[in-house]
Write a protein that holds these residues in place. Sequence first.
Motif, PDB file in Angstrom:
ATOM      1  N   MET A   1      53.916   6.837 -23.145  1.00  0.00           N
ATOM      2  CA  MET A   1      53.496   5.986 -24.252  1.00  0.00           C
ATOM      3  C   MET A   1      52.356   5.087 -23.785  1.00  0.00           C
ATOM      4  O   MET A   1      52.371   4.586 -22.674  1.00  0.00           O
ATOM      5  CB  MET A   1      54.674   5.150 -24.721  1.00  0.00           C
ATOM      6  N   VAL A   2      51.415   4.868 -24.630  1.00  0.00           N
ATOM      7  CA  VAL A   2      50.250   4.062 -24.285  1.00  0.00           C
ATOM      8  C   VAL A   2      50.632   2.594 -24.192  1.00  0.00           C
ATOM      9  O   VAL A   2      51.394   2.075 -24.999  1.00  0.00           O
ATOM     10  CB  VAL A   2      49.135   4.266 -25.332  1.00  0.00           C
ATOM     11  N   THR A   3      50.102   1.949 -23.174  1.00  0.00           N
ATOM     12  CA  THR A   3      50.325   0.527 -22.925  1.00  0.00           C
ATOM     13  C   THR A   3      49.733  -0.307 -24.053  1.00  0.00           C
ATOM     14  O   THR A   3      48.665  -0.010 -24.554  1.00  0.00           O
ATOM     15  CB  THR A   3      49.649   0.129 -21.601  1.00  0.00           C
ATOM     16  N   GLU A   4      50.431  -1.348 -24.438  1.00  0.00           N
ATOM     17  CA  GLU A   4      49.891  -2.290 -25.417  1.00  0.00           C
ATOM     18  C   GLU A   4      48.688  -3.001 -24.819  1.00  0.00           C
ATOM     19  O   GLU A   4      48.608  -3.182 -23.612  1.00  0.00           O
ATOM     20  CB  GLU A   4      50.956  -3.320 -25.814  1.00  0.00           C
ATOM     21  N   ARG A   5      47.789  -3.442 -25.672  1.00  0.00           N
ATOM     22  CA  ARG A   5      46.567  -4.099 -25.211  1.00  0.00           C
ATOM     23  C   ARG A   5      46.852  -5.276 -24.292  1.00  0.00           C
ATOM     24  O   ARG A   5      46.209  -5.454 -23.275  1.00  0.00           O
ATOM     25  CB  ARG A   5      45.743  -4.546 -26.424  1.00  0.00           C
ATOM     26  N   ASN A   6      47.850  -6.064 -24.625  1.00  0.00           N
ATOM     27  CA  ASN A   6      48.136  -7.241 -23.806  1.00  0.00           C
ATOM     28  C   ASN A   6      48.930  -6.905 -22.541  1.00  0.00           C
ATOM     29  O   ASN A   6      49.134  -7.755 -21.703  1.00  0.00           O
ATOM     30  CB  ASN A   6      48.855  -8.313 -24.619  1.00  0.00           C
ATOM     31  N   GLU A   7      49.394  -5.647 -22.378  1.00  0.00           N
ATOM     32  CA  GLU A   7      50.131  -5.246 -21.193  1.00  0.00           C
ATOM     33  C   GLU A   7      49.251  -4.531 -20.168  1.00  0.00           C
ATOM     34  O   GLU A   7      49.647  -4.383 -19.024  1.00  0.00           O
ATOM     35  CB  GLU A   7      51.297  -4.332 -21.583  1.00  0.00           C
ATOM     36  N   ALA A   8      48.077  -4.055 -20.573  1.00  0.00           N
ATOM     37  CA  ALA A   8      47.181  -3.361 -19.657  1.00  0.00           C
ATOM     38  C   ALA A   8      46.580  -4.365 -18.679  1.00  0.00           C
ATOM     39  O   ALA A   8      46.352  -5.521 -19.016  1.00  0.00           O
ATOM     40  CB  ALA A   8      46.067  -2.658 -20.429  1.00  0.00           C
ATOM     41  N   ASP A   9      46.317  -3.893 -17.457  1.00  0.00           N
ATOM     42  CA  ASP A   9      45.674  -4.752 -16.474  1.00  0.00           C
ATOM     43  C   ASP A   9      44.246  -5.074 -16.887  1.00  0.00           C
ATOM     44  O   ASP A   9      43.753  -6.181 -16.671  1.00  0.00           O
ATOM     45  CB  ASP A   9      45.668  -4.070 -15.101  1.00  0.00           C
ATOM     46  N   ARG A  10      43.591  -4.080 -17.468  1.00  0.00           N
ATOM     47  CA  ARG A  10      42.215  -4.249 -17.938  1.00  0.00           C
ATOM     48  C   ARG A  10      42.095  -3.637 -19.323  1.00  0.00           C
ATOM     49  O   ARG A  10      42.797  -2.677 -19.639  1.00  0.00           O
ATOM     50  CB  ARG A  10      41.227  -3.536 -17.015  1.00  0.00           C
ATOM     51  N   CYS A  11      41.195  -4.171 -20.118  1.00  0.00           N
ATOM     52  CA  CYS A  11      40.961  -3.628 -21.452  1.00  0.00           C
ATOM     53  C   CYS A  11      39.455  -3.583 -21.683  1.00  0.00           C
ATOM     54  O   CYS A  11      38.753  -4.557 -21.418  1.00  0.00           O
ATOM     55  CB  CYS A  11      41.640  -4.500 -22.501  1.00  0.00           C
ATOM     56  N   LEU A  12      38.992  -2.433 -22.150  1.00  0.00           N
ATOM     57  CA  LEU A  12      37.580  -2.273 -22.479  1.00  0.00           C
ATOM     58  C   LEU A  12      37.498  -1.777 -23.913  1.00  0.00           C
ATOM     59  O   LEU A  12      37.876  -0.649 -24.221  1.00  0.00           O
ATOM     60  CB  LEU A  12      36.909  -1.287 -21.527  1.00  0.00           C
ATOM     61  N   ASP A  13      37.039  -2.638 -24.806  1.00  0.00           N
ATOM     62  CA  ASP A  13      36.891  -2.296 -26.219  1.00  0.00           C
ATOM     63  C   ASP A  13      35.442  -1.910 -26.443  1.00  0.00           C
ATOM     64  O   ASP A  13      34.574  -2.768 -26.582  1.00  0.00           O
ATOM     65  CB  ASP A  13      37.298  -3.476 -27.092  1.00  0.00           C
ATOM     66  N   VAL A  14      35.187  -0.598 -26.463  1.00  0.00           N
ATOM     67  CA  VAL A  14      33.804  -0.137 -26.592  1.00  0.00           C
ATOM     68  C   VAL A  14      33.317  -0.169 -28.035  1.00  0.00           C
ATOM     69  O   VAL A  14      32.140   0.084 -28.286  1.00  0.00           O
ATOM     70  CB  VAL A  14      33.600   1.266 -25.966  1.00  0.00           C
ATOM     71  N   ASP A  34      43.182   1.212  -7.794  1.00  0.00           N
ATOM     72  CA  ASP A  34      44.156   2.303  -7.887  1.00  0.00           C
ATOM     73  C   ASP A  34      45.452   1.923  -8.584  1.00  0.00           C
ATOM     74  O   ASP A  34      46.102   2.765  -9.187  1.00  0.00           O
ATOM     75  CB  ASP A  34      44.499   2.828  -6.483  1.00  0.00           C
ATOM     76  N   ASP A  35      45.852   0.685  -8.480  1.00  0.00           N
ATOM     77  CA  ASP A  35      47.156   0.279  -8.988  1.00  0.00           C
ATOM     78  C   ASP A  35      47.111  -0.378 -10.367  1.00  0.00           C
ATOM     79  O   ASP A  35      48.088  -0.960 -10.809  1.00  0.00           O
ATOM     80  CB  ASP A  35      47.830  -0.660  -7.995  1.00  0.00           C
ATOM     81  N   GLU A  36      46.003  -0.275 -11.063  1.00  0.00           N
ATOM     82  CA  GLU A  36      45.878  -0.916 -12.373  1.00  0.00           C
ATOM     83  C   GLU A  36      45.793   0.116 -13.491  1.00  0.00           C
ATOM     84  O   GLU A  36      45.544   1.291 -13.266  1.00  0.00           O
ATOM     85  CB  GLU A  36      44.656  -1.828 -12.409  1.00  0.00           C
ATOM     86  N   THR A  37      45.979  -0.376 -14.697  1.00  0.00           N
ATOM     87  CA  THR A  37      45.884   0.430 -15.902  1.00  0.00           C
ATOM     88  C   THR A  37      44.731  -0.104 -16.740  1.00  0.00           C
ATOM     89  O   THR A  37      44.606  -1.310 -16.930  1.00  0.00           O
ATOM     90  CB  THR A  37      47.182   0.323 -16.733  1.00  0.00           C
ATOM     91  N   LEU A  38      43.916   0.803 -17.223  1.00  0.00           N
ATOM     92  CA  LEU A  38      42.804   0.439 -18.102  1.00  0.00           C
ATOM     93  C   LEU A  38      43.111   0.954 -19.491  1.00  0.00           C
ATOM     94  O   LEU A  38      43.457   2.126 -19.665  1.00  0.00           O
ATOM     95  CB  LEU A  38      41.497   1.055 -17.606  1.00  0.00           C
ATOM     96  N   LEU A  39      42.999   0.105 -20.473  1.00  0.00           N
ATOM     97  CA  LEU A  39      43.143   0.513 -21.854  1.00  0.00           C
ATOM     98  C   LEU A  39      41.772   0.511 -22.491  1.00  0.00           C
ATOM     99  O   LEU A  39      41.132  -0.540 -22.624  1.00  0.00           O
ATOM    100  CB  LEU A  39      44.087  -0.418 -22.619  1.00  0.00           C
TER     101      LEU A  39
END
Length: 77
Positions: A1-14, A34-39
């Motif tokens: 399941m995809v991580t919620e925006r506020n749960e991701a380590d990083r977020c890039l809204d293109v 390596d240990d982070e999640t990007l949304l």
Amino acid sequence: MVTERNEADRCLDVREIDGEPFGEITAELEAFPDDETLLLINSFEPEPLYQVLEERGFRHETTSDGSEAWYVEIRHE
């Protein structure tokens, strides 16, 4: 399941980028620990990006909320 925006380590809204977002995305991937999640949030399904992610050793999961937003959770393999 995809991580919620506020749960991701990083977020890039293109959707907020004026013009082609590919350069912004690849720059983010190059600096991505390596240990982070990007949304990644996009206004369309970024199918051309999937092969680039696989070639660079990332896995991804894509969902849509039914509106005009696509969410791609990206992690290192």
